[in-house]
Design a protein around this motif. Structure first.
Motif, PDB file in Angstrom:
ATOM      1  N   LEU A  74      52.995  84.128 107.862  1.00 28.20           N
ATOM      2  CA  LEU A  74      52.599  85.417 107.290  1.00 28.20           C
ATOM      3  C   LEU A  74      53.784  86.024 106.934  1.00 28.20           C
ATOM      4  O   LEU A  74      54.864  86.141 107.903  1.00 28.20           O
ATOM      5  N   PRO A  75      53.849  86.760 106.109  1.00 31.43           N
ATOM      6  CA  PRO A  75      54.997  87.590 105.699  1.00 31.43           C
ATOM      7  C   PRO A  75      55.100  88.982 106.223  1.00 31.43           C
ATOM      8  O   PRO A  75      53.989  89.184 106.569  1.00 31.43           O
ATOM      9  N   THR A  76      56.304  89.173 106.542  1.00 28.01           N
ATOM     10  CA  THR A  76      56.593  90.314 107.407  1.00 28.01           C
ATOM     11  C   THR A  76      57.461  91.220 106.630  1.00 28.01           C
ATOM     12  O   THR A  76      57.240  92.254 106.782  1.00 28.01           O
ATOM     13  N   HIS A  77      58.428  90.725 106.070  1.00 29.46           N
ATOM     14  CA  HIS A  77      59.275  91.515 104.974  1.00 29.46           C
ATOM     15  C   HIS A  77      59.545  91.022 103.686  1.00 29.46           C
ATOM     16  O   HIS A  77      59.576  90.017 103.428  1.00 29.46           O
ATOM     17  N   LEU A  78      59.940  92.113 102.797  1.00 29.36           N
ATOM     18  CA  LEU A  78      60.092  91.606 101.528  1.00 29.36           C
ATOM     19  C   LEU A  78      61.708  92.070 101.122  1.00 29.36           C
ATOM     20  O   LEU A  78      61.790  93.215 101.498  1.00 29.36           O
ATOM     21  N   VAL A  79      62.390  91.255 100.161  1.00 30.90           N
ATOM     22  CA  VAL A  79      63.701  91.728  99.909  1.00 30.90           C
ATOM     23  C   VAL A  79      63.510  91.637  98.561  1.00 30.90           C
ATOM     24  O   VAL A  79      63.392  90.574  97.818  1.00 30.90           O
ATOM     25  N   ILE A  80      64.183  92.973  97.618  1.00 28.75           N
ATOM     26  CA  ILE A  80      64.124  92.787  96.468  1.00 28.75           C
ATOM     27  C   ILE A  80      65.575  93.452  95.915  1.00 28.75           C
ATOM     28  O   ILE A  80      65.662  94.487  96.239  1.00 28.75           O
ATOM     29  N   ILE A  81      66.283  92.795  95.078  1.00 21.88           N
ATOM     30  CA  ILE A  81      67.401  93.411  94.703  1.00 21.88           C
ATOM     31  C   ILE A  81      67.533  92.864  93.133  1.00 21.88           C
ATOM     32  O   ILE A  81      67.393  91.787  92.822  1.00 21.88           O
ATOM     33  N   MET A  82      67.801  93.905  92.287  1.00 22.47           N
ATOM     34  CA  MET A  82      68.028  93.843  90.918  1.00 22.47           C
ATOM     35  C   MET A  82      68.964  94.307  90.298  1.00 22.47           C
ATOM     36  O   MET A  82      69.591  95.166  90.998  1.00 22.47           O
ATOM     37  N   CYS A  83      69.709  93.762  89.211  1.00 22.26           N
ATOM     38  CA  CYS A  83      70.692  94.352  88.244  1.00 22.26           C
ATOM     39  C   CYS A  83      70.386  95.544  87.977  1.00 22.26           C
ATOM     40  O   CYS A  83      69.440  95.959  87.294  1.00 22.26           O
ATOM     41  N   HIS A  84      71.426  96.742  87.860  1.00 22.24           N
ATOM     42  CA  HIS A  84      70.823  97.977  87.343  1.00 22.24           C
ATOM     43  C   HIS A  84      70.751  98.035  86.111  1.00 22.24           C
ATOM     44  O   HIS A  84      70.028  99.125  85.373  1.00 22.24           O
ATOM     45  N   LEU A  85      71.128  96.910  85.219  1.00 20.33           N
ATOM     46  CA  LEU A  85      70.635  96.926  83.804  1.00 20.33           C
ATOM     47  C   LEU A  85      69.104  96.830  83.480  1.00 20.33           C
ATOM     48  O   LEU A  85      68.617  97.199  82.489  1.00 20.33           O
ATOM     49  N   VAL A  86      68.412  96.435  84.492  1.00 19.07           N
ATOM     50  CA  VAL A  86      66.922  96.511  84.374  1.00 19.07           C
ATOM     51  C   VAL A  86      66.440  97.705  84.420  1.00 19.07           C
ATOM     52  O   VAL A  86      65.476  97.996  83.402  1.00 19.07           O
ATOM     53  N   ALA A  87      66.759  98.672  85.017  1.00 20.46           N
ATOM     54  CA  ALA A  87      66.254  99.864  85.017  1.00 20.46           C
ATOM     55  C   ALA A  87      67.071 100.944  85.584  1.00 20.46           C
ATOM     56  O   ALA A  87      67.818 100.857  86.633  1.00 20.46           O
ATOM     57  N   ASP A  88      66.903 102.393  85.213  1.00 22.22           N
ATOM     58  CA  ASP A  88      67.748 103.608  85.873  1.00 22.22           C
ATOM     59  C   ASP A  88      66.536 103.957  87.016  1.00 22.22           C
ATOM     60  O   ASP A  88      65.713 103.223  87.192  1.00 22.22           O
ATOM     61  N   MET A 111      69.542  88.655 104.191  1.00 21.09           N
ATOM     62  CA  MET A 111      69.123  88.303 102.966  1.00 21.09           C
ATOM     63  C   MET A 111      69.270  89.263 101.848  1.00 21.09           C
ATOM     64  O   MET A 111      70.155  89.038 100.842  1.00 21.09           O
ATOM     65  N   ARG A 112      69.048  90.511 102.326  1.00 17.32           N
ATOM     66  CA  ARG A 112      69.464  91.479 101.372  1.00 17.32           C
ATOM     67  C   ARG A 112      71.140  91.754 101.107  1.00 17.32           C
ATOM     68  O   ARG A 112      71.642  91.774 100.015  1.00 17.32           O
ATOM     69  N   ARG A 113      71.788  91.455 102.481  1.00 20.54           N
ATOM     70  CA  ARG A 113      73.204  91.613 102.036  1.00 20.54           C
ATOM     71  C   ARG A 113      73.875  90.493 101.145  1.00 20.54           C
ATOM     72  O   ARG A 113      74.642  90.574 100.500  1.00 20.54           O
ATOM     73  N   ARG A 114      73.012  88.978 101.434  1.00 20.93           N
ATOM     74  CA  ARG A 114      73.500  87.897 100.741  1.00 20.93           C
ATOM     75  C   ARG A 114      73.421  88.153  99.286  1.00 20.93           C
ATOM     76  O   ARG A 114      73.981  88.004  98.383  1.00 20.93           O
ATOM     77  N   TYR A 115      72.150  88.701  98.933  1.00 20.15           N
ATOM     78  CA  TYR A 115      71.662  88.733  97.527  1.00 20.15           C
ATOM     79  C   TYR A 115      72.707  89.837  96.979  1.00 20.15           C
ATOM     80  O   TYR A 115      72.893  89.722  95.654  1.00 20.15           O
ATOM     81  N   GLU A 116      73.019  91.073  97.487  1.00 21.47           N
ATOM     82  CA  GLU A 116      74.093  92.049  97.012  1.00 21.47           C
ATOM     83  C   GLU A 116      75.254  91.431  96.862  1.00 21.47           C
ATOM     84  O   GLU A 116      76.003  91.775  95.921  1.00 21.47           O
ATOM     85  N   GLU A 117      75.973  90.489  97.851  1.00 21.24           N
ATOM     86  CA  GLU A 117      77.349  90.147  97.924  1.00 21.24           C
ATOM     87  C   GLU A 117      77.520  88.774  96.913  1.00 21.24           C
ATOM     88  O   GLU A 117      78.728  88.644  96.652  1.00 21.24           O
TER      89      GLU A 117
END
Length: 454
Positions: A147-161, A120-126
């Motif tokens: 039950l949740p086991t893992h979380l994936v968060i990807i954001m654009c760098h424009l959001v925050a340094d 999922m992380r790779r898909r979000y980034e690519e």
């Protein structure tokens, strides 16, 4: 919670539509920090995604994940920011007060949840990001047996340094409810057009022009080992470097940041033979009024010139502190104005002129020196001889990096240096020797300063 079914490889998937509402909305120019990142994204042909996949604590519910997403989107204006482009392609920031975003939920079934999260992380980034229609955050959760086991968060760098992201994570963990502090990007854009903002920009331009017209034209001697793919990334980790820089900082009674910058400058001179060395340090700008506690991107790349040829390390450290302060003072500016200035000077000084050499010290936990006793000379030597230094090449690609970009990060029991470079300017062999040279210079300086046991 509203569920929407969707197809995904690697497990059964659904989407939860999460509504959010927060304070602040409007349209304005990009702030200087946003514009600096936007221009870097254009140069590097990347939306510079940030984030990753993490295992969730036992007991985390799906409702917890939903509320965390709602919290992020509601509290932080940059999370609710998209772009608008005029006929000439000039971007503006568009902040919405409310909206909806999808949370991906993937059932791992009999598969490994960690592998599903990594996919999922790779898909979000690519997957390409649409700056106009999409929110700058992609978030998904992997579940097993509901039950949740893992979380994936990807954001654009424009959001925050980096500093903004660290603050956002801390506030999310604490579920901070106090009013948002500092100038938001819309307010920053208004201030930057004010008389005070114009004065700051003009002072920065004068500083930059003076350096640009007096520094050596070239940053690098050139590469005798040009590769294809052209752009490489490597990763260097060293416990000895961590201990040495901490020891020097403790003995000198200062923050570890100028220590490593001085070491970097000396290693850069050793690699290139060019003096003074000139590079662009990333400056977080959070020492400025109204920017200390704001979640957004305010960092910009300054300009620093350092004469370190043939001087002992203590003198190099003194010069680094002085030059760094001047660079930081003038690292808040309109990026288009600085780019135009660079282009004008480059046209006058010739085709070899460049300043494509960057330095970004992103450390947090080790910048203030060691938490305990000062590392001893024996500890430093043991770390150096104990095979606790590693280096590996991680990426080779055609999409461009800068000519040389060094990131410094905290990792467990080490300093990590990630080097991005253009092999047409810095050969792989020179880059690797440069990284080991940083360690060598720091260790030599530390062993001169740290008392030996009698």
């Amino acid at each position: 919670m509203d569920f929407v079914a969707s197809g995904r490889a690697g497990g059964m998937a659904e989407q939860i539509i999460v509504a959010f509402e927060g304070e602040g909305s409007g349209v304005d120019d990009l702030s200087w920090g946003q514009l600096d990142l936007w221009m870097a994204m254009r140069r590097q042909n990347s939306w510079l995604p940030l984030g990753g996949a993490v295992a969730l604590p036992a007991g985390t519910s799906l409702a917890d994940v939903v509320e965390n997403l709602r919290y992020l989107m509601s509290r932080y204006q940059p999370m609710r920011t998209r772009l608008r482009f005029d006929a000439d392609g000039r971007p503006s920031q568009v902040v919405s007060s409310s909206g909806e975003i999808a949370l991906d939920v993937v059932d791992a079934g009999d598969d490994d949840p960690a592998q599903i999260a990594e996919a999922m992380r790779r898909r979000y980034e690519e997957t390409e990001y649409d700056f106009v229609t999409q929110w700058p955050l992609r978030m998904g959760v992997v579940v097993r047996a509901g039950l949740p086991t893992h979380l994936v968060i990807i954001m654009c760098h424009l959001v925050a340094d980096g500093s903004g992201a660290a603050l956002m994570i801390a506030e999310l963990d604490a579920r901070e409810t106090a009013p948002i502090k500092g100038m938001q990007p819309l307010e920053q854009a208004r201030w930057q057009r004010s008389p005070a903002g114009v004065r700051q920009n003009q002072a920065a331009l004068r500083y930059w022009e003076r350096l640009l017209r007096t520094i050596p034209a070239r940053r690098f001697a050139g590469s005798d080992d040009r590769r294809q793919p052209r752009h490489w990334r490597g990763e260097f980790r060293s416990l000895a470097l961590q201990l040495a820089t901490q020891a020097i900082a403790d003995r000198a009674g200062m923050d570890a940041s100028p220590v490593l910058m001085a070491v970097y400058a000396m290693a850069l001179h050793r690699m290139t033979g060019i003096n003074p060395v000139v590079f662009r340090p990333t400056v977080n700008n959070r020492f400025r009024p109204g920017l200390a506690d704001v979640v957004c991107t305010v960092a910009e790349s300054g300009l620093c010139a350092l004469d370190v040829a043939g001087v002992p390390f203590p003198e190099a450290l003194t010069r680094t502190r002085q030059a760094a302060m001047a660079s930081y003072k003038h690292a808040y500016f309109h990026p288009v104005d600085v780019d135009d200035l660079i282009a004008r000077v480059a046209q006058e000084r010739g085709p070899d002129f460049d300043i494509g050499c960057f330095y970004n010290d992103r450390r947090i936990t080790t910048r203030a020196g060691s938490a305990g006793p000062t590392p001893t000379s024996a500890q430093i030597r043991d770390a150096l001889s104990g095979s606790q230094t590693t280096f590996r090449w991680t990426i080779r690609q055609d999409d461009p990096f800068e000519r040389l970009f060094v990131h410094i990060d905290d990792v467990a029991d080490a300093v990590q240096i990630t080097v991005f470079m253009d092999t047409h300017f810095v050969s792989p062999g020179d880059a690797e020797a440069f990284l080991y040279g940083i360690e060598e210079i720091a260790v030599e300086a530390a062993l001169e300063l740290v008392p030996h046991p009698s």
